[in-house]
Motif scaffolding. Structure first.
Motif, short mmCIF file in Angstrom:
data_model
loop_
_atom_site.label_atom_id
_atom_site.label_comp_id
_atom_site.label_asym_id
_atom_site.label_seq_id
_atom_site.Cartn_x
_atom_site.Cartn_y
_atom_site.Cartn_z
N PHE A 1 43.39 34.14 56.00
CA PHE A 1 42.43 34.40 56.97
C PHE A 1 40.89 34.19 56.17
O PHE A 1 40.71 34.92 55.48
N PHE A 2 40.16 33.21 56.69
CA PHE A 2 38.97 33.11 56.01
C PHE A 2 38.01 34.49 56.30
O PHE A 2 37.25 34.94 55.46
N GLU A 3 38.23 35.12 57.55
CA GLU A 3 37.46 36.18 57.72
C GLU A 3 37.97 37.44 57.00
O GLU A 3 37.25 38.55 57.20
N GLU A 4 38.72 37.44 56.26
CA GLU A 4 39.38 38.75 55.95
C GLU A 4 39.09 38.73 54.26
O GLU A 4 39.23 37.97 53.64
N ARG A 5 39.42 39.97 53.60
CA ARG A 5 39.22 40.13 52.33
C ARG A 5 40.52 39.92 51.55
O ARG A 5 41.31 40.63 51.82
N GLN A 6 40.82 38.68 51.12
CA GLN A 6 42.13 38.56 50.48
C GLN A 6 42.02 37.90 49.14
O GLN A 6 40.68 37.08 48.82
N ASN A 7 42.63 38.42 48.29
CA ASN A 7 42.54 37.73 46.90
C ASN A 7 42.72 36.17 46.78
O ASN A 7 42.42 35.48 45.92
N LEU A 8 43.36 35.69 47.69
CA LEU A 8 43.67 34.23 48.13
C LEU A 8 42.49 33.49 48.03
O LEU A 8 42.25 32.46 47.55
N ARG A 9 41.10 34.16 48.41
CA ARG A 9 39.93 33.49 48.65
C ARG A 9 39.55 32.88 47.37
O ARG A 9 38.93 31.73 47.45
N GLU A 10 39.80 33.36 46.20
CA GLU A 10 39.49 32.85 44.94
C GLU A 10 40.04 31.41 44.55
O GLU A 10 39.43 30.59 44.08
N ILE A 11 41.46 31.53 45.08
CA ILE A 11 42.00 30.32 44.78
C ILE A 11 41.65 29.03 45.69
O ILE A 11 41.10 28.02 45.28
N VAL A 12 41.63 29.46 47.22
CA VAL A 12 41.42 28.64 47.98
C VAL A 12 39.81 28.10 47.93
O VAL A 12 39.49 26.97 48.27
N GLY A 13 38.99 28.98 47.62
CA GLY A 13 37.62 28.56 47.16
C GLY A 13 37.08 28.02 46.01
O GLY A 13 36.03 27.29 46.10
N TYR B 1 52.46 39.69 43.69
CA TYR B 1 52.23 40.95 44.35
C TYR B 1 51.07 40.75 45.34
O TYR B 1 50.09 40.00 45.04
N THR B 2 51.05 41.54 46.33
CA THR B 2 49.91 41.43 47.47
C THR B 2 49.29 43.02 47.44
O THR B 2 49.99 43.85 47.54
N GLN B 3 48.08 42.88 47.78
CA GLN B 3 47.41 44.17 48.14
C GLN B 3 47.11 44.38 49.37
O GLN B 3 46.10 43.65 50.16
N ASN C 1 45.00 50.79 51.81
CA ASN C 1 45.44 51.91 50.82
C ASN C 1 45.18 51.01 49.34
O ASN C 1 45.49 51.84 48.30
N ARG C 2 44.97 49.75 49.29
CA ARG C 2 44.79 49.07 48.17
C ARG C 2 46.14 49.11 47.13
O ARG C 2 46.02 49.01 46.09
N GLU C 3 47.16 49.41 47.91
CA GLU C 3 48.57 49.47 47.09
C GLU C 3 48.94 47.98 46.77
O GLU C 3 48.82 47.19 47.79
N TRP C 4 49.49 47.87 45.84
CA TRP C 4 50.23 46.45 45.38
C TRP C 4 51.77 46.38 45.75
O TRP C 4 52.46 47.61 45.28
#
Length: 481
Positions: free
Chosen positions: A38-50, A3-5, A9-12
């Motif tokens: 996108f490095f500059e956007e708030r994405q839950n992917l950041r935790e994995i990439v980082g 799921y992506t958020q 609206n923070r909807e999944w």
């Protein structure tokens, strides 16, 4: 199920699903999900990439009090390779694994990762009751097979299918896309090797591990405590601590910090203030620790920085003037000690108006431009930001005493331009973060290129070590699309 958020609206919403793997508690899913990052956007992917090696391991949460297992997620940047390849494999005299009958063989393909591990990328169908299987031809993107790197190791394992999921290991071989492509004919023969000294489920004994350079991002915050912000106890102040919503300083701090912190391994951030009178003697400081500890100004995560910021508002007296150079020099001292590309420093300055040490600030930025650091300036409030716009250097490269900055390291953004008119603070913070962080990747790459610093090497080709016990053959037919 992935799921992506949404940001606003923070909807999944469901993005996709893996295949189903029967009768196993240790599934290795073949299907991959391709998402824009996108490095500059708030994405839950950041935790994995980082995370270290872009590999994240988390416990599954389900029934309270019961261990539900662990999920392992790995991320990799995809190349722009658009090639596809058509492959067909057949086997000859494979090992007999079934007591009654022969074997039910199938193939599992793995591509090597940058940290030396392997990721499954394809699985063939099962061919029943034969030691000389011919698998159906299949088309696969070269990007999925080796991420466009023709020399990257590709490992192929051969199994005998069992209904209970405990498939028997027959053997394996390794190759590369380049090796498969350059054979003189359409057919190529590989030995399938069974290692008698190695467990089937682990491969760490079979290849050398090459560690790439790990980049550490060091994030520092500097907040303007000058009197022009207004009395913090009054609602008109830019530092006013409302019980109902964040002030502009807090929103800017959280917007940028919550993205950056996922790229910092220890999540300990130095938090500084400038332009205030400090207790107990009322001396003016342009470089003080928000937590009150000048020997250790580190705060635990963005929440720790926020708490230190609020505590400082209660203990210091807003004064002036507005000096940027001390906090820039503070970070530059640390950045100058690390020039091998292993660390990069980001300074976030949040301020409300006129810079009173403009000449010194320009000199500090020119000096810092040769160091592994970037400076983000967020202007809050209604004031004019002419000096900050000049520091940005988009129209004209900043200079000091005849010396020009080696590269552009400053990004200035007025927060008021990104505030949502409907009062959606989450959307306001997302817009701000996207704008101020957009230039960081290019600034980082420009430093690395000017210093001739290149990414670490890919892992070496997969090389079997123990002697083979048996030598059945597998034939490959390849045609490029």
């Amino acid at each position: 199920v992935l799921y992506t958020q949404g940001i606003a609206n923070r909807e999944w919403r469901e993005f996709g699903r893996t295949e189903v793997i029967d009768n196993t508690l240790n599934p290795d899913f073949v299907r991959k999900f391709i998402l824009d990052y996108f490095f500059e956007e708030r994405q839950n992917l950041r935790e994995i990439v980082g995370s270290l090696g872009s590999r994240l391991e988390k416990p599954l949460i389900g029934i309270p009090g019961k261990k539900c297992g662990t999920i392992i997620v790995r991320a990799e940047e995809l190349s722009n390779c658009r090639e596809s390849v058509m492959l067909q494999f057949c086997g000859n005299k494979l090992d007999k694994k079934d007591f009654f009958g022969k074997s039910d063989p199938f193939l599992v393909f793995y591509r090597s990762n940058e940290d030396g591990s392997y990721t499954i990328c394809h699985k063939t169908e099962v061919v029943k009751n034969t030691l000389d299987p011919v698998w159906q031809a299949f088309k696969i993107p070269v990007r999925a097979l080796c991420n466009g790197d023709y020399d990257r190791s590709i490992k192929v394992e051969v199994y005998d299918w069992d209904r209970d999921g405990g498939h028997d290991f027959i053997g394996e071989f390794s190759t590369s896309y380049r090796e498969m492509s350059r054979s003189q004919s359409q057919f190529h023969i590989y030995e399938v090797i069974f290692f008698i000294h190695t467990h089937v489920h682990t491969h760490t004994h079979l290849y050398f591990h090459t560690s790439n350079k790990v980049l550490t991002i060091n994030f520092t915050v500097a907040i303007d405590f000058t009197a022009s912000n207004g009395n913090p106890s009054q609602p008109t102040s830019l530092h006013y601590m409302s019980p109902y919503q964040l002030n502009d300083y807090a929103m800017a701090l959280r917007a940028v910090g919550e993205i950056i912190q996922d790229y910092d391994s220890d999540k300990m951030f130095p938090a500084l203030g400038f332009g205030a009178k400090l207790p107990p003697d009322g001396r003016v400081s342009h470089e003080f620790a928000l937590n009150g500890n000048p020997q250790n100004p580190y705060c635990n995560g963005i929440e720790g920085v926020m708490e230190a910021y609020y505590q400082s508002l209660k203990s210091v007296r807003l004064y002036g003037p507005t000096h940027f150079s001390p906090v820039i020099n503070h970070v530059a001292r640390y950045a100058s000690a690390v020039t091998d590309g292993s660390q990069y420093f980001i300074l976030l300055i949040i301020s409300d108006g006129v810079i009173t040490d403009m000449a010194q600030t320009k000199e500090s930025i020119v000096n810092a431009a040769s160091l592994p650091m970037s400076i983000i300036i967020v202007g809050v409030g209604p004031a004019e930001f002419d000096e900050m716009i000049e520091l940005d250097g988009d129209e004209e490269r900043i200079s000091s005493q005849g010396r020009y900055a080696e590269r552009d390291i400053v990004q200035f953004v007025p927060f008021r331009d990104y505030i949502d008119r409907r009062g959606n603070h989450i959307l306001s913070m997302a817009r701000l973060a996207k704008e101020v962080l957009a230039e960081i990747p290019d600034q980082f790459l420009s430093y690395m290129r000017t210093r001739g610093i290149k990414p670490g090497p890919l892992p070496p080709p997969y090389t079997p070590c123990p002697p083979p016990a048996i030598h059945p053959l597998l034939t490959r037919r390849v045609s490029r699309i």
